[in-house]
Design an enzyme around this catalytic site. Structure first.
Site, PDB file in Angstrom:
ATOM      1  N   LYS A 240     -12.808   2.958   4.811  1.00  0.00           N
ATOM      2  CA  LYS A 240     -13.845   2.676   3.814  1.00  0.00           C
ATOM      3  C   LYS A 240     -14.925   1.837   4.502  1.00  0.00           C
ATOM      4  CE  LYS A 240      -9.593   2.333   1.521  1.00  0.00           C
ATOM      5  NZ  LYS A 240      -9.431   3.666   1.053  1.00  0.00           N
TER       6      LYS A 240
ATOM      7  N   ASP B 249     -28.287   1.294  10.381  1.00  0.00           N
ATOM      8  CA  ASP B 249     -29.302   0.932  11.378  1.00  0.00           C
ATOM      9  C   ASP B 249     -28.792   0.092  12.547  1.00  0.00           C
ATOM     10  OD1 ASP B 249     -30.994   2.255   9.680  1.00  0.00           O
ATOM     11  OD2 ASP B 249     -32.010   0.463   8.925  1.00  0.00           O
TER      12      ASP B 249
ATOM     13  N   HIS C 134      -5.905  -3.318  -5.559  1.00  0.00           N
ATOM     14  CA  HIS C 134      -6.090  -2.423  -4.424  1.00  0.00           C
ATOM     15  C   HIS C 134      -6.478  -3.184  -3.152  1.00  0.00           C
ATOM     16  CE1 HIS C 134      -8.082   1.222  -2.424  1.00  0.00           C
ATOM     17  NE2 HIS C 134      -6.849   1.618  -2.683  1.00  0.00           N
TER      18      HIS C 134
ATOM     19  N   ASP D  39      -2.390 -19.408   8.269  1.00  0.00           N
ATOM     20  CA  ASP D  39      -2.777 -20.787   8.592  1.00  0.00           C
ATOM     21  C   ASP D  39      -4.235 -21.089   8.256  1.00  0.00           C
ATOM     22  OD1 ASP D  39      -0.215 -21.265   9.506  1.00  0.00           O
ATOM     23  OD2 ASP D  39      -0.709 -20.868  11.600  1.00  0.00           O
TER      24      ASP D  39
ATOM     25  N   LYS E 175      -6.343  -5.537   0.264  1.00  0.00           N
ATOM     26  CA  LYS E 175      -5.453  -5.697   1.416  1.00  0.00           C
ATOM     27  C   LYS E 175      -5.900  -6.960   2.147  1.00  0.00           C
ATOM     28  CE  LYS E 175      -6.021  -0.937   0.991  1.00  0.00           C
ATOM     29  NZ  LYS E 175      -5.875  -0.648  -0.405  1.00  0.00           N
TER      30      LYS E 175
ATOM     31  N   HIS F 207      -9.006   7.703   5.875  1.00  0.00           N
ATOM     32  CA  HIS F 207      -8.796   6.720   4.810  1.00  0.00           C
ATOM     33  C   HIS F 207      -9.709   5.507   4.962  1.00  0.00           C
ATOM     34  CE1 HIS F 207      -6.272   3.727   2.447  1.00  0.00           C
ATOM     35  NE2 HIS F 207      -6.313   4.752   1.618  1.00  0.00           N
TER      36      HIS F 207
END
EC number: 2.7.8.-
Length: 487
Positions: free
Chosen positions: A407, A412, A223, A230, A225, A405
């Protein structure tokens, strides 16, 4: 007719015995064990089909392949940072609060996640801006492009990115791609044929290049990404590659996500994670070879910015749920507020209790979820836990301007987390995830402001909202909650 009843009882008995044997032959926590027993016994025969698709674990051999991979370029730094931490010489002592120092040590021990400072971070909340910058970085790449996405579709944006990768390969850049065959379902490997003809490499994560041999397993997927260019530019967050992430699908409308572009030494940690996943994926592939350590993959960089970052991963290859531990530590460290955005709100007992304790202690806890489902059972379970947390003093917001979508977690105005991991069982235990935990007041304040702007496009849920729901909807929420350990 007595023989019919005898056969029926025999089938029920056999199904029960087989369910017990099936569930207990693989190690699981108690909650998941009971959830699977419920499914297999309430749905004879059909339950076993569901188990084959959702519940079957990765083989021990596959898990060993992943565990065997070293964090190339990182191992020596981990030991050095542990020594520095013990001697109170590690940079976080100068840059961070005491709570953040402890969080930094937690990740170093739990996931060998090195602390990197002086990173320059840009965040994106819409796909158009993110993909425009990604295409620019690909066009400017000189040596290596490493891409790892749960979803890589052959639609308009997918074809555009693939074209940019092919152009890079033509001019001598080494291109490697990992995609998840389930996340990219419907995607034939033939899509990458021209890239491979040019010398590039594309591999399905623990799958076959023949689409009809793709594993039906829904759990234990890649899952993550990740993009590393470089060894100096890294991308991490919630966006996959597909037109829906640009808001082009009517079903979801506007797609609201959060992604980071990092210039600095955190890219080295992302590079190391990619190498781990690549070497485990190609271990038995006759067409691709593992990556061996080379200095050029890990270039030392001059100071680019002021953000301290740890790249933290988790997955079924490691019983230490490092990202979840990070969430718990952030929640317990908060004094003023905790802002969370997640498409799936299905916390386990430890996270649920931590959020309750924070709310009871006077910390302002706000959680934002979508207003629409992309997975029916998951959304009903999300609604159940939203109602549960609301009753304990947590503020719940339902995002109305498309699909939420992102996450993210911010506390604080001090620290933030952005990555691929949702606040649910699947991200904690069942899938391979990666998050950037960022120690930067400026970035944390900016992400706080993003949350507050999203509030203006959201509905604040009330007890009356849930009380007015139909009995049938409430039943679906309660039933989905029973299955939450396996959703």
């Amino acid at each position: 007719m007595s023989w019919v009843y005898n056969i029926l009882w025999l089938v029920i008995f056999a199904n029960t015995v087989l369910a017990v044997v099936t569930v207990f032959k693989e190690k699981r926590d108690i909650a998941a064990t009971w959830a699977w027993l419920l499914v297999l016994n309430l749905l004879p025969v059909i339950g076993f089909v569901i188990y084959l698709v959702v519940g079957k674990k990765i083989s021990k051999e596959r898990i060993f392949d992943i565990k065997l991979q070293e964090k190339l370029g990182i191992n020596q730094l981990v030991e050095l940072q542990k020594e520095q931490w013990n001697e109170k010489e590690l940079l976080p002592y100068d840059l961070l609060t005491r709570e953040s120092q402890q969080t930094s040590r937690l990740f170093l021990e739990a996931d060998q996640a090195i602390f990197t400072d002086n990173n320059q971070v840009t965040f994106y909340t819409d796909g158009q801006t993110k993909f425009t910058q990604l295409l620019t970085d690909i066009a400017n790449a000189k040596d290596d492009i490493h891409i790892e996405y749960y979803t890589f579709y052959s639609d308009e944006i997918g074809t555009q990115i693939l074209g940019a990768l092919e152009a890079a390969q033509k001019r001598g850049v080494n291109v490697r791609v990992i995609y998840d065959s389930m996340g990219s379902r419907g995607q034939a490997h033939h899509f990458f044929k021209h890239l491979e003809e040019l010398g590039g490499q594309a591999e399905p994560f623990f799958g076959s290049k023949k689409s009809y041999f793709h594993s039906p397993r829904l759990n234990y997927r890649d899952h993550r990404k990740i993009v590393v260019i470089d060894g100096t530019i890294g991308y991490i967050g919630g966006f996959n590659i597909g037109d829906q992430y640009l808001g082009r699908l009517k079903k979801f409308g506007n797609w609201r996500d959060t992604h980071l572009r990092i210039i600095g030494n955190a890219a080295v940690a992302l590079q190391s994670q990619f190498f781990q996943d690549w070497n485990a994926t190609v271990k038995n592939s006759p067409e691709a070879s593992p990556i061996e350590y080379a200095d050029r993959y890990f270039p030392l960089q001059r100071a680019q910015g002021s953000t301290g970052i740890q790249i933290v991963s988790s997955g079924p290859d490691n019983e230490t749920e490092a990202i979840k531990l990070g969430y718990l530590k952030m929640i317990s460290n908060a004094h003023d507020y905790i802002f969370i955005q997640t498409p799936y709100l299905i916390p386990d007992d430890s996270v649920l209790e931590a959020l309750n304790v924070a709310a009871f202690s006077g910390v302002k806890v706000k959680i934002m979820i979508p207003s629409m489902p992309d997975h029916a059972f998951v959304y009903r379970a999300t609604q159940y836990y939203a109602k549960e947390l609301l009753s304990k003093g947590v503020e719940i917001y339902q995002y109305e301007d498309g699909f939420m979508h992102a996450k993210t977690m911010v506390i604080d105005g001090q620290m933030a987390s952005v990555g691929s991991a949702n606040l649910d069982f699947r991200s904690f235990k069942l899938n391979f995830e990666v998050n950037a935990f960022c120690y930067d007041r400026k970035l944390a304040v900016q992400l706080t402001e993003v949350f507050e702007n999203d509030e203006k496009k959201s509905t604040k849920l009330t007890p009356e909202f849930f009380e007015q729901q139909s009995r049938w909807l409430k039943f679906k929420q309660y039933f989905s909650r029973l299955l939450s350990p396996i959703l």
